[in-house]
Enzyme design. Structure first.
Site, PDB file in Angstrom:
ATOM      1  N   LYS A  81      33.025  32.942  36.889  1.00 33.20           N
ATOM      2  CA  LYS A  81      34.190  32.737  37.852  1.00 33.20           C
ATOM      3  C   LYS A  81      34.063  31.289  38.241  1.00 33.20           C
ATOM      4  O   LYS A  81      32.761  30.778  38.621  1.00 33.20           O
ATOM      5  CB  LYS A  81      33.767  33.928  38.925  1.00 33.20           C
ATOM      6  CG  LYS A  81      34.701  34.069  39.948  1.00 33.20           C
ATOM      7  CD  LYS A  81      34.340  35.186  41.018  1.00 33.20           C
ATOM      8  CE  LYS A  81      35.456  35.333  42.039  1.00 33.20           C
ATOM      9  NZ  LYS A  81      35.003  36.205  43.269  1.00 33.20           N
ATOM     10  N   SER A 156      38.955  38.988  43.529  1.00 32.27           N
ATOM     11  CA  SER A 156      39.320  37.757  43.440  1.00 32.27           C
ATOM     12  C   SER A 156      38.835  37.063  41.879  1.00 32.27           C
ATOM     13  O   SER A 156      38.824  36.165  41.522  1.00 32.27           O
ATOM     14  CB  SER A 156      38.510  36.913  44.700  1.00 32.27           C
ATOM     15  OG  SER A 156      37.101  37.167  44.512  1.00 32.27           O
ATOM     16  N   SER A 180      35.907  42.556  44.925  1.00 33.14           N
ATOM     17  CA  SER A 180      36.457  41.325  43.668  1.00 33.14           C
ATOM     18  C   SER A 180      35.867  41.615  42.544  1.00 33.14           C
ATOM     19  O   SER A 180      36.307  40.786  41.552  1.00 33.14           O
ATOM     20  CB  SER A 180      35.896  39.965  44.296  1.00 33.14           C
ATOM     21  OG  SER A 180      36.790  39.810  45.438  1.00 33.14           O
TER      22      SER A 180
END
Length: 467
Positions: A81, A156, A180
């Protein structure tokens, strides 16, 4: 073995292929980069690749180790990420203002993955400041779900879930402050593990934004994979205290012999689609068939838990984060925070903010006692399967309140700092802190009884669906 096969393989299968000489690490990386070249134009889930560097790293490992394995993640291509620093890559939080911010070293968890032999393919797309159940970045654009590019990949950590689901990475690394990891895993149909607070160190080369002491209690880093065993391998590498993170604890990670399971349905006040109810029923059935004792209607009332999470995080976001960074965000990302978290904003009254932390503690006191009797809770993640890309785009306050009600099964896990494991079917297992082995063992026990995880193969024809 054909060249496409490494993109469908588990960690064990990849390493067996390397050990047998069926393919080299360089072959594995090249296959993933080739697949990414074809699929990423559809998903936009990688925002940055390090193709030349990772091929060079794979070649160097091939020269040094050959068919010998150098570590538990040797030869494993991974997606990381954007909220983690990776040496030489930009660390942006999805914001154009950070487009040129390059990390000069790896975050601790990334260093652990690399030391175990992991091969980092690149950074995955994130929404602005990583606060959203969708992945729309002002810098990188929209990430799409590889199982249906007209739908969201979730957020996310949406880019990582999409990369793993589409065979563009064997595993991925995300973070979970309010779903997330678990939400994108559910929407993309892969496994995702949110470890409990204190298990995995949170040491950032570039501080996270919005920075908050709440992150220590509620935010953690964890893996995505296409099998429970691969989650276990990833977790074994990233877990373990670090002296520079005082929140991380050198706790023995405990397992329980055949823990009792409690089913969470309406206790958070969540609004659930019939499809999610059916998947929950199927998961309960799988647990019973696998020999677990499962009880209904025993979980304490948790209706206030998601609201308390939203009050703490929303008050911080609206009063501290948005004044600092709101102007750098897209209108859509800012509206999501203003309209949804605005419902729960306590303003600048310190007494109200203090009281909500005390309410958290009272809820937690009841829940941790309950978890001694029922060490695992099985619950939905989102109240619906993967929604369309624009499900949270400039929807206004009333629709934002309805969206929150569909997501109430998500953030109570964060509120109490608990570990949660998202199954690929939109259902999660939750347990006590430092009992991640219970989650992994339970997921492994029911994995054969759940639908198999296929690698998604989106095609460019889907492009006309894009919003």
């Amino acid at each position: 073995m054909g060249m496409s096969e490494p993109c469908h393989a588990t960690i064990a299968e990849l390493q067996a292929g390397i050990a047998s000489g069926a393919y080299s690490r360089e072959d594995v990386v090249a296959a993933h980069l080739g697949r990414t070249e074809r699929i990423n134009p559809v998903t936009n889930s990688y925002c940055e690749l390090r193709g030349d560097q990772v091929l060079a790293e794979a070649r160097a490992a091939d020269r040094e180790y050959g068919r010998e394995l150098s570590g538990p993640l040797d030869g494993v291509p991974m997606s990381i990420k954007d909220s983690f620093a990776v040496r030489g890559l930009r660390r942006t939080d999805g914001l154009p203002v950070h487009a040129d911010r390059v990390a000069d070293e790896d975050d601790e968890v990334v260093a652990r993955l690399r030391d175990a032999g992991g091969l980092v393919l690149g950074h995955a797309n994130v929404p602005d400041i990583c606060i959203r159940w969708n992945t729309i970045s002002g810098l990188y654009g929209i990430a799409r779900n590889p199982r249906d590019p007209s739908r969201t990949a979730g957020g996310s950590s949406g880019g990582d879930a999409a990369n793993v689901a589409a065979g563009m990475a064997t595993v991925g690394m995300g973070q979970d402050l309010g779903g997330s990891i678990r939400v994108p895993a559910s929407f993309c149909g892969v496994y995702g593990l949110r470890p409990g607070a204190g298990t995995v160190p949170n040491l950032s080369v570039i501080p996270p934004f919005p920075a908050s002491p709440t992150l220590d209690a509620m935010g953690t880093s964890g893996p995505f994979a296409r099998s429970a065993a691969d989650l276990r391998t990833m977790f074994s590498v990233i877990a373990g205290a670090h002296p520079h993170d005082p929140v991380s604890v050198p706790a023995p990670l405990a397992g329980t012999a055949s823990p009792r399971v409690a089913v969470l349905r309406g206790e958070t006040g969540a609004v659930l689609d019939a499809e999610i109810e059916a998947r929950l029923d199927a998961t309960v059935d799988a647990l019973r068939r696998a020999g677990f004792e499962v009880a209904e209607d025993v979980v304490p009332d948790l209706r206030r838990a998601p609201e308390v999470w939203a009050a703490i995080n929303g008050t911080e976001l609206i009063n501290i984060a948005l004044p600092e960074v709101g102007a750098e965000m897209t209108g859509s990302g800012r509206q999501h925070i203003e309209d949804m978290f605005g419902i729960f904003d306590l303003g600048l009254d310190l007494r109200a903010y203090h009281a909500v932390w005390l309410e958290r503690r009272a809820l937690q006191d009841a829940l941790v006692r309950f978890l001694e009797d029922y060490p695992i809770i099985v619950a939905p993640v989102a109240g619906m399967p993967a929604p369309p890309l624009d499900f949270d785009h400039l929807i206004g306050r009333e629709a934002s309140a309805r969206l929150f009600d569909r997501m109430r099964c998500v953030p109570w896990v964060n509120l109490f700092g608990l570990p949660g494991l998202a199954l690929p079917n939109g259902i999660q297992l939750v347990t006590r802190r430092f009992h991640e082995p219970d989650l992994l063992a339970t997921a492994e026990a029911i994995e054969p009884l759940l639908p198999a995880v296929e690698v998604a193969d989106p095609v460019l024809e889907h492009h006309h669906h894009h919003h």
